[in-house]
Enzyme design. Structure first.
Site, PDB file in Angstrom:
ATOM      1  N   LYS A 101      21.502  96.509  51.044  1.00  0.00           N
ATOM      2  CA  LYS A 101      20.304  96.436  51.898  1.00  0.00           C
ATOM      3  C   LYS A 101      20.693  96.224  53.367  1.00  0.00           C
ATOM      4  O   LYS A 101      20.250  96.945  54.256  1.00  0.00           O
ATOM      5  CB  LYS A 101      19.404  95.298  51.399  1.00  0.00           C
ATOM      6  CG  LYS A 101      18.221  94.999  52.281  1.00  0.00           C
ATOM      7  CD  LYS A 101      17.226  96.129  52.327  1.00  0.00           C
ATOM      8  CE  LYS A 101      16.225  95.917  53.443  1.00  0.00           C
ATOM      9  NZ  LYS A 101      15.280  97.005  53.589  1.00  0.00           N
ATOM     10  N   GLY A 105      15.283 106.542  72.984  1.00  0.00           N
ATOM     11  CA  GLY A 105      14.081 105.929  73.561  1.00  0.00           C
ATOM     12  C   GLY A 105      14.263 104.447  73.785  1.00  0.00           C
ATOM     13  O   GLY A 105      15.365 103.979  74.102  1.00  0.00           O
ATOM     14  N   CYS A 142      12.451  94.046  60.400  1.00  0.00           N
ATOM     15  CA  CYS A 142      13.674  94.168  59.596  1.00  0.00           C
ATOM     16  C   CYS A 142      14.942  94.426  60.416  1.00  0.00           C
ATOM     17  O   CYS A 142      15.872  93.621  60.376  1.00  0.00           O
ATOM     18  CB  CYS A 142      13.498  95.259  58.550  1.00  0.00           C
ATOM     19  SG  CYS A 142      12.298  94.797  57.295  1.00  0.00           S
ATOM     20  N   ARG A 190       5.863  92.649  64.883  1.00  0.00           N
ATOM     21  CA  ARG A 190       7.023  91.756  64.928  1.00  0.00           C
ATOM     22  C   ARG A 190       8.193  92.463  65.626  1.00  0.00           C
ATOM     23  O   ARG A 190       8.557  93.571  65.256  1.00  0.00           O
ATOM     24  CB  ARG A 190       7.414  91.323  63.503  1.00  0.00           C
ATOM     25  CG  ARG A 190       6.395  90.357  62.902  1.00  0.00           C
ATOM     26  CD  ARG A 190       6.754  89.966  61.479  1.00  0.00           C
ATOM     27  NE  ARG A 190       6.435  90.985  60.507  1.00  0.00           N
ATOM     28  CZ  ARG A 190       6.582  90.847  59.188  1.00  0.00           C
ATOM     29  NH1 ARG A 190       7.047  89.714  58.702  1.00  0.00           N
ATOM     30  NH2 ARG A 190       6.267  91.810  58.367  1.00  0.00           N
TER      31      ARG A 190
HETATM   32  N1  NAD Z   1       8.222  94.506  56.010  1.00  0.00           N
HETATM   33  C1  NAD Z   1       9.080  95.437  55.626  1.00  0.00           C
HETATM   34  O1  NAD Z   1       8.971  96.611  56.004  1.00  0.00           O
HETATM   35  C2  NAD Z   1      10.215  95.085  54.699  1.00  0.00           C
HETATM   36  C3  NAD Z   1      10.931  96.110  54.063  1.00  0.00           C
HETATM   37  C4  NAD Z   1      11.966  95.778  53.204  1.00  0.00           C
HETATM   38  C5  NAD Z   1      12.298  94.447  52.987  1.00  0.00           C
HETATM   39  N2  NAD Z   1      11.616  93.464  53.643  1.00  0.00           N
HETATM   40  C6  NAD Z   1      11.973  92.066  53.354  1.00  0.00           C
HETATM   41  O2  NAD Z   1      11.023  91.538  52.447  1.00  0.00           O
HETATM   42  C7  NAD Z   1      10.787  90.139  52.715  1.00  0.00           C
HETATM   43  C8  NAD Z   1       9.312  89.921  52.987  1.00  0.00           C
HETATM   44  O3  NAD Z   1       8.962  90.650  54.153  1.00  0.00           O
HETATM   45  P1  NAD Z   1       7.442  90.886  54.571  1.00  0.00           P
HETATM   46  O4  NAD Z   1       7.466  91.804  55.722  1.00  0.00           O
HETATM   47  O5  NAD Z   1       6.659  91.215  53.368  1.00  0.00           O
HETATM   48  O6  NAD Z   1       7.060  89.396  55.063  1.00  0.00           O
HETATM   49  P2  NAD Z   1       5.598  88.830  55.349  1.00  0.00           P
HETATM   50  O7  NAD Z   1       5.786  87.786  56.377  1.00  0.00           O
HETATM   51  O8  NAD Z   1       4.637  89.947  55.599  1.00  0.00           O
HETATM   52  O9  NAD Z   1       5.165  88.171  53.968  1.00  0.00           O
HETATM   53  C9  NAD Z   1       5.762  87.032  53.434  1.00  0.00           C
HETATM   54  C10 NAD Z   1       4.693  86.258  52.665  1.00  0.00           C
HETATM   55  O10 NAD Z   1       5.330  85.192  51.965  1.00  0.00           O
HETATM   56  C11 NAD Z   1       4.430  84.083  51.991  1.00  0.00           C
HETATM   57  N3  NAD Z   1       5.204  82.872  51.705  1.00  0.00           N
HETATM   58  C12 NAD Z   1       6.137  82.257  52.467  1.00  0.00           C
HETATM   59  N4  NAD Z   1       6.631  81.183  51.826  1.00  0.00           N
HETATM   60  C13 NAD Z   1       5.998  81.109  50.640  1.00  0.00           C
HETATM   61  C14 NAD Z   1       6.070  80.230  49.537  1.00  0.00           C
HETATM   62  N5  NAD Z   1       6.910  79.196  49.544  1.00  0.00           N
HETATM   63  N6  NAD Z   1       5.271  80.456  48.477  1.00  0.00           N
HETATM   64  C15 NAD Z   1       4.416  81.503  48.469  1.00  0.00           C
HETATM   65  N7  NAD Z   1       4.302  82.382  49.482  1.00  0.00           N
HETATM   66  C16 NAD Z   1       5.082  82.178  50.553  1.00  0.00           C
HETATM   67  C17 NAD Z   1       3.793  84.127  53.354  1.00  0.00           C
HETATM   68  O11 NAD Z   1       2.586  83.432  53.411  1.00  0.00           O
HETATM   69  C18 NAD Z   1       3.609  85.646  53.532  1.00  0.00           C
HETATM   70  O12 NAD Z   1       2.341  86.059  53.094  1.00  0.00           O
HETATM   71  C19 NAD Z   1      11.699  89.801  53.893  1.00  0.00           C
HETATM   72  O13 NAD Z   1      12.908  89.294  53.390  1.00  0.00           O
HETATM   73  C20 NAD Z   1      11.932  91.150  54.555  1.00  0.00           C
HETATM   74  O14 NAD Z   1      13.142  91.199  55.268  1.00  0.00           O
HETATM   75  C21 NAD Z   1      10.574  93.749  54.478  1.00  0.00           C
END
Ligand code: NAD
Length: 444
Positions: free
Chosen positions: A207, A256, A263, A330
């Site tokens: 990843k 750009g 991420c 973000r």
């Molecule tokens: N956003 C993307 O495009 C993407 C793509 C691939 C991987 N990721 C990875 O996936 C993970 C999540 O990313 P995201 O963008 O969905 O984050 P996000 O901030 O949108 O969502 C995270 C959620 O987790 C909840 N949370 C935090 N602590 C908690 C707990 N103890 N119990 C229950 N809920 C809890 C928060 O309230 C939030 O709703 C990260 O590690 C990120 O790097 C993100």
């Protein structure tokens, strides 16, 4: 299968909804009560095309449930996905506070054998730490396997990416867990999506290595763009010529203002820290980061080449989201640009098809519009920061009439220089060939 997803954000909500759509019984859990209440009413807290339709069907058919109590999820599930945020910590390493808190809660409530799936992006070694915490916290004796199953979805096409991924990566050392993961993704694999089963450490690193490599491509082409400006080459043509080589490919070669989002910036930082931690420091990644930061400044410098003093200037921004088709801001380049403009005493007006609400929370003082034209009246310059399709085919005669001075800084190279100059714009892009025939018109 009965599955709980802990963390109902961009990844958890998409993964949970898609897994429900594939026929699983899914509990999406989050400790944000307002978010869960809204989801129970099928109100989606993020902009993600196609998500609402499949969510509504699964909720109606009672395959998708939203909960705030992790105990309810753990007790009712054979598999728990961890999809909580892993933001950068104080030293830019991945902050695993949320992941470890969830591991402890799983340990407290476990009452049967369980497969725990790390969907969050986490550094090498995290799956083994999660397993240790669960085992140390649990009261009975249960079989617990922790699998690494990193997520590669892209916001804006997340549903499609989850349903038809380039690859499904499963990192495990347990035949039992492997079987369960194969069952979960059986229909996806049958549909032709490749699954790779590997050891846990390799899966965790795949990843970070993937995201860091894509970020490297972007910074590489941005440095090439800088050279293009010096030698009179056109970076778009260079990128097309490079991309025709199948070993290189055309994607992530758009010069750009650089990469942003939740991420790439944090994952590059976290991988740099892992390199330092394991005494294998990266040379390439600090350069990738530095180039990316410089690109934001370059956008400001291009504006300053027209207006050395921005005080009192009215500047319009098209595009606030870190990329099109998402409301996620973000680490969006727009935030750095707006901050700089405000610090310089400029007035900022902005339009984005879906990310205005999120931006308003950070910059309550700036004004927003209801379409691209609505913010242009009396503007001294327009900066195009995000390449939404909505900005591609507009009436530039109207744009020119509305603006006080027809100045465009195109941070995504979406327009043709010749067209824009012919229409009377001072048009500045990134790394594209200067025209000999049509000069920049004078600024008022
Ligand atoms: N956003 C993307 O495009 C993407 C793509 C691939 C991987 N990721 C990875 O996936 C993970 C999540 O990313 P995201 O963008 O969905 O984050 P996000 O901030 O949108 O969502 C995270 C959620 O987790 C909840 N949370 C935090 N602590 C908690 C707990 N103890 N119990 C229950 N809920 C809890 C928060 O309230 C939030 O709703 C990260 O590690 C990120 O790097 C993100």
């Amino acid at each position: 299968m009965k599955i709980t997803i802990v963390g109902t954000g961009y990844v958890g909500l998409v993964a949970g909804t898609c897994l429900a759509d594939l026929g699983n019984d899914v509990f999406c859990m989050d400790n944000d009560k307002d978010k869960i209440e809204a989801l129970k009413r099928c109100e989606i807290p993020i902009y993600e095309p196609g998500l609402k339709d499949i969510l509504e069907i699964s909720v109606k058919e009672k395959r998708l449930h939203f909960i705030t109590d992790i105990k309810e999820g753990v007790k009712n599930s054979e598999v728990i996905y961890i999809a909580v945020g892993t933001p950068p910590g104080e030293n830019h390493e991945a902050d695993l506070t949320n992941v470890m808190a969830v591991a402890r809660e799983i340990g407290q409530h476990i009452s049967g054998d369980l497969v725990v799936v790390n969907k969050s992006t986490v550094p090498v070694g995290t799956a083994r730490k999660v397993k240790k915490i669960i085992q140390e916290t649990m009261k009975g004796s249960y079989e617990v396997d922790v699998v690494s199953n990193p997520e590669f979805l892209r916001e804006g096409s997340a549903v499609k990416d989850f349903m038809s991924p380039d690859r499904i990566i499963i990192g495990t050392d347990s035949p039992r867990a492997q079987k369960i993961m194969e069952k979960i993704y059986r229909s996806s694999v049958r549909a032709g999506n490749p699954m790779m089963v590997t050891d846990i450490e390799s899966a965790e690193l795949i990843k970070y290595a993937s995201n860091a490599f894509l970020a490297t491509k972007i910074s590489f082409i941005n440095e090439i763009a800088r050279l293009c400006e010096k030698v009179g080459a056109d970076v778009k043509k260079v990128a097309v010529g490079m991309g025709l080589d199948k070993r290189i490919g055309p994607r992530f070669l758009q010069a750009g203002i650089g990469y942003g989002g939740s991420c790439f910036p944090k994952d590059v930082k976290a991988l740099i820290q892992s390199g330092i931690q394991y005494d294998s420091p990266f040379s390439i990644l600090p350069a990738v980061e530095k180039i990316n930061e410089e690109q934001r400044q370059l956008a400001i410098d291009k504006l300053k080449s027209v207006y050395p003093d921005l005080k009192g200037k009215k500047i319009a921004i098209w595009g606030l989201a870190f990329k099109p088709r998402t409301d996620d801001i973000r680490e969006a380049p727009s935030l750095i640009v707006i901050e700089h403009l405000l610090e310089s005493g400029a007035e900022v007006v902005a339009f984005d098809p879906v990310a205005q609400k999120n931006t308003e929370k950070i910059f309550p003082g700036i004004s927003f519009g209801h379409d691209p034209y609505s913010i242009l009246s009396g503007c001294d310059a327009l900066i195009v920061v995000t390449e939404w399709n909505e900005f591609r085919d507009l009436d530039f005669e109207r744009v020119k009439l509305l603006m006080k001075s027809p100045v465009i800084i195109d941070c995504r190279n979406i327009y043709e220089k010749e067209d824009m100059r012919k229409q009377g714009f001072t048009y500045i892009d990134f790394g594209r060939k200067e025209l000999k025939t049509v000069d920049n018109p004078k600024i008022n």
